[in-house]
Scaffold this active site. Sequence first.
Site, PDB file in Angstrom:
ATOM      1  N   GLY A 190       2.961   5.598   4.380  1.00 53.20           N
ATOM      2  CA  GLY A 190       2.091   6.236   5.544  1.00 53.20           C
ATOM      3  C   GLY A 190       0.707   5.408   5.593  1.00 53.20           C
TER       4      GLY A 190
ATOM      5  N   GLY B  77       0.122   2.662   7.331  1.00 50.16           N
ATOM      6  CA  GLY B  77       0.205   1.954   8.439  1.00 50.16           C
ATOM      7  C   GLY B  77       0.633   0.701   8.252  1.00 50.16           C
ATOM      8  CE  LYS B  78       3.775   0.022   3.194  1.00 50.74           C
ATOM      9  NZ  LYS B  78       3.036   1.584   3.110  1.00 50.74           N
ATOM     10  CB  THR B  79       5.660   0.263  10.023  1.00 57.95           C
ATOM     11  OG1 THR B  79       6.342   0.358   8.640  1.00 57.95           O
ATOM     12  CG2 THR B  79       6.630  -0.044  11.045  1.00 57.95           C
TER      13      THR B  79
ATOM     14  N   GLY C 196       0.834  -1.346  -0.054  1.00 59.59           N
ATOM     15  CA  GLY C 196       0.029  -0.103   0.196  1.00 59.59           C
ATOM     16  C   GLY C 196       1.080   1.342   0.150  1.00 59.59           C
TER      17      GLY C 196
ATOM     18  CG  HIS D 107      -5.058  27.434 -11.363  1.00 55.05           C
ATOM     19  ND1 HIS D 107      -4.451  26.744 -12.286  1.00 55.05           N
ATOM     20  CD2 HIS D 107      -3.613  27.928 -10.726  1.00 55.05           C
ATOM     21  CE1 HIS D 107      -3.378  26.371 -12.498  1.00 55.05           C
ATOM     22  NE2 HIS D 107      -2.773  27.139 -11.411  1.00 55.05           N
TER      23      HIS D 107
ATOM     24  CG  HIS E  52      -0.350  31.044 -11.838  1.00 56.49           C
ATOM     25  ND1 HIS E  52       0.054  30.305 -12.666  1.00 56.49           N
ATOM     26  CD2 HIS E  52      -0.626  29.967 -10.855  1.00 56.49           C
ATOM     27  CE1 HIS E  52       0.153  29.054 -12.885  1.00 56.49           C
ATOM     28  NE2 HIS E  52      -0.299  28.811 -11.571  1.00 56.49           N
ATOM     29  CD  GLU E  53      -2.193  29.894  -7.301  1.00 57.84           C
ATOM     30  OE1 GLU E  53      -3.108  29.099  -7.570  1.00 57.84           O
ATOM     31  OE2 GLU E  53      -1.007  29.784  -7.772  1.00 57.84           O
TER      32      GLU E  53
HETATM   33  P1  ADP Z   1       3.846   2.713   6.438  1.00 54.90           P
HETATM   34  O1  ADP Z   1       4.900   1.809   7.103  1.00 54.90           O
HETATM   35  O2  ADP Z   1       2.803   2.171   5.563  1.00 54.90           O
HETATM   36  O3  ADP Z   1       4.600   3.832   5.516  1.00 54.90           O
HETATM   37  P2  ADP Z   1       3.400   3.694   9.024  1.00 54.90           P
HETATM   38  O4  ADP Z   1       2.970   2.458   9.766  1.00 54.90           O
HETATM   39  O5  ADP Z   1       5.045   3.759   9.260  1.00 54.90           O
HETATM   40  O6  ADP Z   1       2.960   3.434   7.544  1.00 54.90           O
HETATM   41  O7  ADP Z   1       2.649   4.895   9.510  1.00 54.90           O
HETATM   42  C1  ADP Z   1       3.498   6.111  10.132  1.00 54.90           C
HETATM   43  C2  ADP Z   1       2.381   6.592  11.095  1.00 54.90           C
HETATM   44  O8  ADP Z   1       1.222   7.077  10.622  1.00 54.90           O
HETATM   45  C3  ADP Z   1       2.144   5.635  12.365  1.00 54.90           C
HETATM   46  O9  ADP Z   1       3.031   5.386  13.225  1.00 54.90           O
HETATM   47  C4  ADP Z   1       0.848   6.241  12.810  1.00 54.90           C
HETATM   48  O10 ADP Z   1       1.093   7.108  13.859  1.00 54.90           O
HETATM   49  C5  ADP Z   1       0.082   6.866  11.465  1.00 54.90           C
HETATM   50  N1  ADP Z   1      -0.778   6.058  10.948  1.00 54.90           N
HETATM   51  C6  ADP Z   1      -0.581   5.288   9.627  1.00 54.90           C
HETATM   52  N2  ADP Z   1      -1.681   4.491   9.294  1.00 54.90           N
HETATM   53  C7  ADP Z   1      -2.613   4.638  10.403  1.00 54.90           C
HETATM   54  C8  ADP Z   1      -3.581   3.959  10.717  1.00 54.90           C
HETATM   55  N3  ADP Z   1      -4.281   3.269   9.876  1.00 54.90           N
HETATM   56  N4  ADP Z   1      -4.370   4.153  11.869  1.00 54.90           N
HETATM   57  C9  ADP Z   1      -3.662   4.871  12.665  1.00 54.90           C
HETATM   58  N5  ADP Z   1      -2.383   5.481  12.472  1.00 54.90           N
HETATM   59  C10 ADP Z   1      -2.007   5.617  11.296  1.00 54.90           C
HETATM   60 ZN    ZN Z   2      -0.648  27.046 -10.885  1.00 52.68          ZN
HETATM   61 MG    MG Z   3       6.741   2.158   7.238  1.00 49.64          MG
END
Ligand code: ADP
Ligand code: ZN
Ligand code: MG
Length: 602
Positions: free
Chosen positions: A201, A203-205, A198, A424, A420-421
């Site tokens: 950011g 939330g995979k980790t 995915g 748009h 410009h803005e």
């Molecule tokens: P990824 O590994 O997918 O890049 P992370 O797990 O490192 O993303 O997410 C970074 C931070 O964003 C997490 O530590 C958390 O604080 C926040 N976050 C991301 N996804 C979620 C989620 N689904 N629910 C709550 N917090 C989340």
């Molecule tokens: Zn522009």
């Molecule tokens: Mg990560």
Amino acid sequence: MENKNAKQLLLWGLAFIFLILVFQNIKAPPVEKEIPYSEFKAKVKSGEVNEVRVRPDLIRGELKAPGGATQRFKTFPMPDLKLVEDMEAAKVPHFQGEADRSWVMSLIVNVGWIVLFFGLWWIFVVRQVQVGGKQAMSFGRSRARLVDDKKAKKTTFADVAGCDESKEELQEVVEFLKNPEKFQKLGGKMPRGVLLFGAPGTGKTLLARAVAGEAGVPFFMASASEFVEMFVGVGASRVRDLFDQAKKAAPSVIFVDELDAVGRHRFAGIGGGHDEREQTLNQLLIELDGFEQNQGIILIAATNRPDVIDPALLRPGRFDRQIFIPVPHLKGREEILKVHAKNVKMAPEADLSIVARRTAGFSGADLANVINESALLAARKNKEAVELADLEESIERVMAGPKKSSNLMSDPEKKIVAYHECGHALVAKLLPHTDPVHKVSIVSRGHALGYTLQLPKEDKYLTTRTEINNRLAVLLGGRSAEEMVFSELTSGDADDLSKATAFATRMVVEFGMSDRVGPLSLKKPEAEIFLGRDIAQKAGYSERTAEIIDEEVKRIVDEAHGKARELLQKNRKVLDELAAKLFEVEILSGEDIDAILKAAVA
Ligand code: ADP
Ligand code: ZN
Ligand code: MG
């Protein structure tokens, strides 16, 4: 300790070589007196010379000094065929020729320098990672971190919001980790590897950590990019070590982030691939295959490029469970915001559902950032609690980077940006099927000089051709306004143009929205790998098709440009008024713009 001594010894050795080289260049103080050739010749004739050694480039020897002493001398030879005759006539006791050995010396000196540089390189580059003593023992050690969630607060599924389906799929893994024997008894086969994929950011980790937290088992974390080191074989040994550690602590979870760093297709790229990466990948496969059945270890990996993962990794018994982690929907965004708002004091009127509606496309990490920023903002303003205004400001911050002072821009520049803005915004207002304009601003944020904020009414998953065409016109509205008013172009358009080109290209090659190309998907498989695998697949379409694609992209962008110009020309008066107002107040809301439009029409 041992290691430090070895390093010192080497340094001293090098210093010694260095000194020798220096001295050889300076040369020892002359014990030989240098005399002119004429004097030498005269002394030969007067019988004052004991010994002569002749080299092509130097003559040296011994003179009789007064009182029976001797004196060494040297002189530089001249073309003199009569020298030997003269010496014979004067009965010089000893004369001989010598080979020119100066090149030997210079060879030694040059080789010495090479040795010196090689030695320095060795010390500063190679030995950083590969050195005698204890460090060498840990050279192949993984840098995996055992994340001890017992000390800190345990991460659980409750900390992860907005991805219920992914959590459900992972629940099974949690059950297995809690009680491997139960599964063993029933003979069920558990997945060995789970691949989470995915956008960054999402939330995979966090999810991987929550799996370990829910099951109450140790969590080993490593990033695949750390495996790929300068030296072949290191990555493989690190992988081995990581698995050894995890096996000792089983049941446990191993998490490998950025799997694509090692898990790319083998044989892709220049010269058939990166040896080190390939070895690391092979080792990973060996470890995966070598899991004893139900040993109680689960390997979870994460990537945002599942398309480049080597198919060998996805075969049964390896990463056979693949779980997609989506960018959160409206409801999910609100839940994520709530999770993070738990640690922050919120004013009762700060409605998170409003924030959720305004943050379409934000990842979990972005949303966490919004809450964090708003808490900082509220604290800076000495507020008791975070208010909706703080949340709104932080949404914009997260969208476009931190606010800069507006007087960084000169007035003429500000005027250009205002037009410009407004270009748009006006095109967006005048065309149907465009996202409503929420705000126009010429206050610099991050690297954008100004911005026009359009917010969709709801999350959308399908877009029509008309909508994209109109969106292109909006993108080109900024440039069109500048052209019209200033008859000059600025460099501020680059971002709009690259977005417009990208959209138009996708229309043609991905969405089949060009009648000339037709409903074909001509998307290049992978832009990054431009050699290797791409060579075979390059012929996905012909040169002619490539030309047609280029022409179609150009036509689509040109048409959007024409449309934007036409609209702005017809409404030049409104544009002028909008730009003047924006220049003055620097920020216009959607309602402000509506009001000006209405007044102008009336
Ligand atoms: P990824 O590994 O997918 O890049 P992370 O797990 O490192 O993303 O997410 C970074 C931070 O964003 C997490 O530590 C958390 O604080 C926040 N976050 C991301 N996804 C979620 C989620 N689904 N629910 C709550 N917090 C989340
Ligand atoms: Zn522009
Ligand atoms: Mg990560």
